[in-house]
Design a protein around this motif. Structure first.
Motif, PDB file in Angstrom:
ATOM      1  N   GLU A   1       0.682  -1.097  -0.114  1.00  0.00           N
ATOM      2  CA  GLU A   1      -0.062   0.084   0.005  1.00  0.00           C
ATOM      3  C   GLU A   1       0.926   1.228   0.060  1.00  0.00           C
ATOM      4  N   ALA A   2       2.178   1.079  -0.092  1.00  0.00           N
ATOM      5  CA  ALA A   2       3.103   2.430  -0.366  1.00  0.00           C
ATOM      6  C   ALA A   2       3.938   2.260  -1.421  1.00  0.00           C
ATOM      7  N   LYS A   3       4.143   3.512  -1.615  1.00  0.00           N
ATOM      8  CA  LYS A   3       5.203   3.813  -2.828  1.00  0.00           C
ATOM      9  C   LYS A   3       6.048   4.976  -2.228  1.00  0.00           C
ATOM     10  N   MET A   4       7.247   4.685  -2.965  1.00  0.00           N
ATOM     11  CA  MET A   4       8.311   5.515  -2.697  1.00  0.00           C
ATOM     12  C   MET A   4       8.186   6.866  -3.861  1.00  0.00           C
ATOM     13  N   ALA A   5       7.917   7.981  -3.621  1.00  0.00           N
ATOM     14  CA  ALA A   5       7.702   8.981  -4.692  1.00  0.00           C
ATOM     15  C   ALA A   5       8.832   9.794  -4.890  1.00  0.00           C
TER      16      ALA A   5
ATOM     17  N   ILE B   1      -0.168   3.914   7.968  1.00  0.00           N
ATOM     18  CA  ILE B   1      -1.150   3.993   6.784  1.00  0.00           C
ATOM     19  C   ILE B   1      -2.273   3.450   7.399  1.00  0.00           C
ATOM     20  N   GLN B   2      -2.346   2.472   8.246  1.00  0.00           N
ATOM     21  CA  GLN B   2      -3.582   1.801   9.007  1.00  0.00           C
ATOM     22  C   GLN B   2      -3.999   3.017   9.821  1.00  0.00           C
ATOM     23  N   SER B   3      -3.461   3.960  10.469  1.00  0.00           N
ATOM     24  CA  SER B   3      -3.953   4.669  11.442  1.00  0.00           C
ATOM     25  C   SER B   3      -4.773   5.730  10.839  1.00  0.00           C
ATOM     26  N   ILE B   4      -4.197   6.202   9.415  1.00  0.00           N
ATOM     27  CA  ILE B   4      -4.819   7.041   8.648  1.00  0.00           C
ATOM     28  C   ILE B   4      -6.146   6.521   8.336  1.00  0.00           C
ATOM     29  N   LYS B   5      -6.278   5.299   7.710  1.00  0.00           N
ATOM     30  CA  LYS B   5      -7.485   4.478   7.430  1.00  0.00           C
ATOM     31  C   LYS B   5      -8.282   4.607   8.642  1.00  0.00           C
ATOM     32  N   GLU B   6      -8.106   4.219   9.485  1.00  0.00           N
ATOM     33  CA  GLU B   6      -8.870   3.806  10.652  1.00  0.00           C
ATOM     34  C   GLU B   6      -9.102   5.183  11.610  1.00  0.00           C
TER      35      GLU B   6
END
Length: 341
Positions: A24-28, A297-302
């Motif tokens: 679920e992550a990308k290094m941009a 990432i999960q903390s942002i989603k939840e």
């Protein structure tokens, strides 16, 4: 989520590898004043910036991993939070308690998530010990000890101007022992009083190489910590031991990856062996940086707080500062709910 890394030194490699392993992550993007330091990140498809504000203006970037020396953290966090980027912050959070307050406040005011990297918490053996404590299997805890005896020679210090320099407080306590001070707080609760001593050791450097201290926790339990970066000629040990009325458990070894002692009342030999073998079969588990970023990432989603918060990072720094103040004044330092008094 698209991540950017700021500061392309040694630690940044851990962040890049972690981001690359998370579906679920990308290094941009990466950002560093030294263009050559960013070359190795082209393989990830990351855009290179030498200007931080220009990078923050990129609306495609969702979060920033800050991997620069602690003296720069506050300014970088303030700018990232104002640009509405979530933040993964290497520890120590900052060099002063006022700066940690500013970091926590600016993230809260801009409604961005902040997590502090404490990778030792995520080692399988440490998580098992936390489960044991939470389940009450050790009963009331009387005392705990942590020992971090490492080799950090002059070549290590020369790799970064911040290492070994007193103005950066980059000695053994801040630079090496802070992870284990965090664990003591995580296992034992709030500190009430600290007394410590420190010495510069063998090398010609400003910051301490050797330190030892006592912590009295609000529960009445006692903690001891011993840390050194002057061990000959390689790392010797990282360990933490918890002593309870119903058992004693020690995590140890050169990297604190396994149970060295495990004796708990009521646990059968089979149950004990099962727990120890579980850890031994996969001692590193999922790397701490990967778990930290996945959890953000999960903390942002939840819409919840990350597992390691800015307040956690602040508490560890408060304990570090208490150690330094006690060593400076050669006197005990009182703490009320973690704050120096």
């Amino acid at each position: 989520m698209n991540f950017a890394i700021v500061g392309c030194g040694f630690t940044a490699k851990k962040h890049a590898a972690a981001i690359n392993r998370i579906p679920e992550a990308k290094m941009a993007a990466v950002c560093d004043m030294d263009e050559s330091a960013m070359e190795q990140y082209k393989e990830y498809g990351a855009k290179a910036y030498t200007n931080y504000n220009e990078m923050l203006a990129d609306d495609d970037i969702d979060a920033v991993c800050i991997c620069t020396p602690a003296c720069s953290h506050t300014m970088l966090v303030e700018q990232a939070a104002a640009s509405k980027k979530h933040i993964v912050l290497e520890q120590p959070m900052a060099l002063t308690l006022d700066e940690t307050e500013r970091i926590v406040e600016v993230c809260r005011n801009n409604d961005v998530k902040l997590t502090v990297v404490q990778p030792v918490r995520f080692r399988p053996v440490v998580m098992e010990l936390r489960k044991i404590i939470d389940a009450g299997l050790l009963g009331n805890i009387s005392h705990a000890s942590a020992r971090i005896n490492l080799n950090r020679n002059m070549d290590f210090c020369k790799e970064s101007l911040s290492r070994g320099a007193k103005q950066h407080e980059a000695g053994g306590v801040m630079g090496q022992a802070i992870d284990y001070l965090d664990l003591l707080l995580w296992f034992m609760g709030q500190p009430d009083e600290v007394f410590s001593m420190a010495a510069t050791g063998f090398m010609n450097m400003e910051a301490e190489q050797v330190a030892a201290g006592l912590i009295r926790f609000e529960s009445g339990a006692i903690g001891t910590i011993e840390t050194s970066t002057a061990v000959y000629y390689r790392n010797f040990e990282e360990s933490i031991t918890i002593f309870g009325e119903k058992g004693t458990v020690k995590i140890g070894g050169p990297k604190a990856l396994s149970f060295e002692h495990f004796n708990i009342k009521g646990l059968s030999e089979t149950e004990t062996e099962t727990i120890m073998e579980k850890v031994k079969s996969d001692p590193w588990g999922i790397p701490g940086h990967e778990q930290t970023i996945s959890d953000l990432i999960q903390s942002i989603k939840e819409n919840r707080e990350p597992l390691v918060t800015g307040e956690d990072g602040k508490s560890a720094l408060e304990l570090v500062q208490a150690f330094y103040e006690s060593a400076r004044t050669n006197s005990p330092i009182g703490m009320k709910r973690g704050v120096l008094i």
